[in-house]
Design an enzyme around this catalytic site. Structure first.
Site, PDB file in Angstrom:
ATOM      1  CE  LYS A  88      -4.340  -1.748   1.052  1.00 34.73           C
ATOM      2  NZ  LYS A  88      -4.165  -3.042   1.788  1.00 34.73           N
ATOM      3  CD  GLU A 110     -10.270   4.269   1.118  1.00 31.51           C
ATOM      4  OE1 GLU A 110     -10.328   5.487   0.860  1.00 31.51           O
ATOM      5  OE2 GLU A 110      -9.438   3.508   0.582  1.00 31.51           O
ATOM      6  CB  SER A 375      -0.028  -8.045  -1.115  1.00 32.50           C
ATOM      7  OG  SER A 375      -0.832  -8.929  -0.350  1.00 32.50           O
TER       8      SER A 375
HETATM    9  C1  LIG Z   1      -5.151  -4.128   1.503  1.00 31.01           C
HETATM   10  C2  LIG Z   1      -4.416  -5.332   1.257  1.00 31.01           C
HETATM   11  C3  LIG Z   1      -4.739  -6.189   0.189  1.00 31.01           C
HETATM   12  C4  LIG Z   1      -5.921  -5.990  -0.710  1.00 31.01           C
HETATM   13  O1  LIG Z   1      -5.909  -4.836  -1.482  1.00 31.01           O
HETATM   14  P1  LIG Z   1      -5.673  -4.824  -3.047  1.00 31.01           P
HETATM   15  O2  LIG Z   1      -6.064  -3.455  -3.448  1.00 31.01           O
HETATM   16  O3  LIG Z   1      -6.551  -5.878  -3.648  1.00 31.01           O
HETATM   17  O4  LIG Z   1      -4.248  -5.101  -3.283  1.00 31.01           O
HETATM   18  C5  LIG Z   1      -3.940  -7.293  -0.029  1.00 31.01           C
HETATM   19  N1  LIG Z   1      -2.897  -7.566   0.761  1.00 31.01           N
HETATM   20  C6  LIG Z   1      -2.554  -6.776   1.806  1.00 31.01           C
HETATM   21  C7  LIG Z   1      -1.384  -7.154   2.637  1.00 31.01           C
HETATM   22  C8  LIG Z   1      -3.293  -5.638   2.086  1.00 31.01           C
HETATM   23  O5  LIG Z   1      -2.954  -4.867   3.115  1.00 31.01           O
END
Ligand SMILES: *Cc1c(COP(=O)(O)O)cnc(C)c1O
Length: 390
Positions: A88, A110, A375
């Site tokens: 993010k 948000e 992610s």
């Molecule tokens: C917020 C989040 C997601 C999901 O958000 P996307 O916009 O689909 O990438 C996925 N993995 C983590 C670690 C997150 O914090």
């Protein structure tokens, strides 16, 4: 790739379904982004921050133990190693810098998991801009540590107790704030969703993931991978990962959504189980009932607990460029354990869905090369996992 088109459409998806009051702020954002995107000063400053502040490039790690366990050749794109623990920050840095170039004095956002809130609070502090984060009270309960982090960072966290008290409600409140304070306020959206130009803007800032991965896989593996696998909430990590590979026709994309309690019960699998509709400013797949009311969602991963999905994923689905699958809470916990036990890497619950899917796809894909987008890291989810009594 010229998509979206001049009206903000990816095929039939996307666009700008908004009240009159918002159209001027979106126009200002679109025009500012179009010119700032070309600014050398902006790009140099962003690159430097991504490198020295966020920790880019992130490694592409060859996961030998997991590869051996599953019989595939698995590489992991380590977004979990970034400052604040997830992808993010890529988008938050890009947009906060854009806000500063636009002369805005206030950032609103948000948050669901709290990860986007923490990333936004972090970059707002870094750039000296006041920060207001809207968060559903259910999520505040589930992610106490992130609420505390945001407060330490100097952001004001505003509890949202309407609707299902989760991400979509926080999103609506943040939009209302923006409309009321548009002159000095920048709305920093956390995923590749919402009205034009947000899906494109967020994709562009997250595309650093795919661009690096492409360079790295060629360097390490000498050829393109067979698959890219990523989890999909709103879809920002996945689209940032997939997009730079769009023209590599042989590279298959798999997006993994949250099936929650299972696809017949409450889930968050908008692409797998949803229908086409308009939600939060764009046309896309959405979980709605027959009269168009948004359904309550559920996922063990707070960052996936969202009834909509970005329009570019809906487009990829419609042209069959990507496949979308759904993985349940229980299976995600299995994925969580699998990576922890094989590689010594504790994943966030969101990418744990994608990790489980690796196990599932392994049967028919022995010897294939896969890149997993990890992610985020699991620190934020330890309380949830502990309560599940693994
Ligand atoms: C917020 C989040 C997601 C999901 O958000 P996307 O916009 O689909 O990438 C996925 N993995 C983590 C670690 C997150 O914090």
């Amino acid at each position: 790739m010229l998509l979206p088109d001049s009206r903000g459409y990816f095929g039939q998806f996307g666009g700008k379904f908004i009240p009159e009051t918002l159209s001027l702020c979106l126009k200002e954002l679109q025009d500012s982004y179009a010119s700032i995107k070309k600014s050398k000063k902006f790009n140099q400053e962003l690159d430097l921050l991504l490198r020295d502040y966020a920790g880019r490039p992130t490694p592409l790690y060859k996961a030998s133990s997991l590869s051996k366990e599953l019989g595939m050749n698995i590489y992991i794109k380590r977004e979990d190693l970034l400052h604040t623990g997830a992808h993010k920050i890529n988008n938050a840095l890009g947009q906060a810098l854009l806000a500063r170039f636009m002369g805005k004095k206030r950032i609103v956002a948000e948050t669901g998991a709290g990860q986007h809130g923490v990333a936004t609070a972090t970059v707002s502090t870094l750039l000296g801009i006041n920060c207001y984060i809207y968060m559903g009270i259910e999520d505040m309960q589930r992610q106490k540590a992130n609420v505390f982090r945001m407060k330490i960072l100097g952001a004001k966290v505003i509890p949202v107790d309407s609707g299902s008290k989760t991400l979509k409600d926080a999103c609506s409140q943040a939009f209302r704030d923006w409309v009321a304070n548009v002159k000095d306020t920048y709305y920093l959206l956390g995923s590749a969703v919402g009205p034009c130009p947000y899906p494109q803007l967020v994709r562009d800032f997250q595309s650093v993931i795919g661009k690096e991965a492409k360079r790295q896989i060629i360097g390490q593996h000498k050829k393109m991978p067979d698959y890219l696998v990523a989890c999909v909430g709103g879809g920002s990590n996945a689209i940032g990962f997939f997009h730079p590979f769009f023209k590599e026709k042989k590279v298959r994309f798999i997006g993994v959504e949250a099936a929650g309690f299972g696809l017949s019960g409450s889930s968050a699998a908008s692409l797998v189980k949803g229908t086409i509709g308009v939600f939060q400013g764009a046309k896309s797949y959405v979980l709605q009932n027959q009269s168009g009311q948004i359904k309550d969602t559920h996922s063990i991963a707070p960052g996936l607990d969202y009834p909509g999905v970005g329009p570019e994923h809906s487009f990829y689905k419609s042209i069959k460029r990507a496949e979308y699958k759904a993985v349940s809470d229980k299976q995600a916990l299995e994925g969580f354990n699998l990576l922890s036990k094989t590689e010594g890497i504790i994943p966030a619950l969101e990418p744990a869905h994608a990790i489980y899917y690796l196990k599932k796809m392994a049967k028919g894909n022995k010897g294939k090369t896969v890149i997993l987008c990890l992610s985020g890291r699991g620190d934020k989810d330890l309380d949830i996992v502990r309560e599940c009594k693994l």
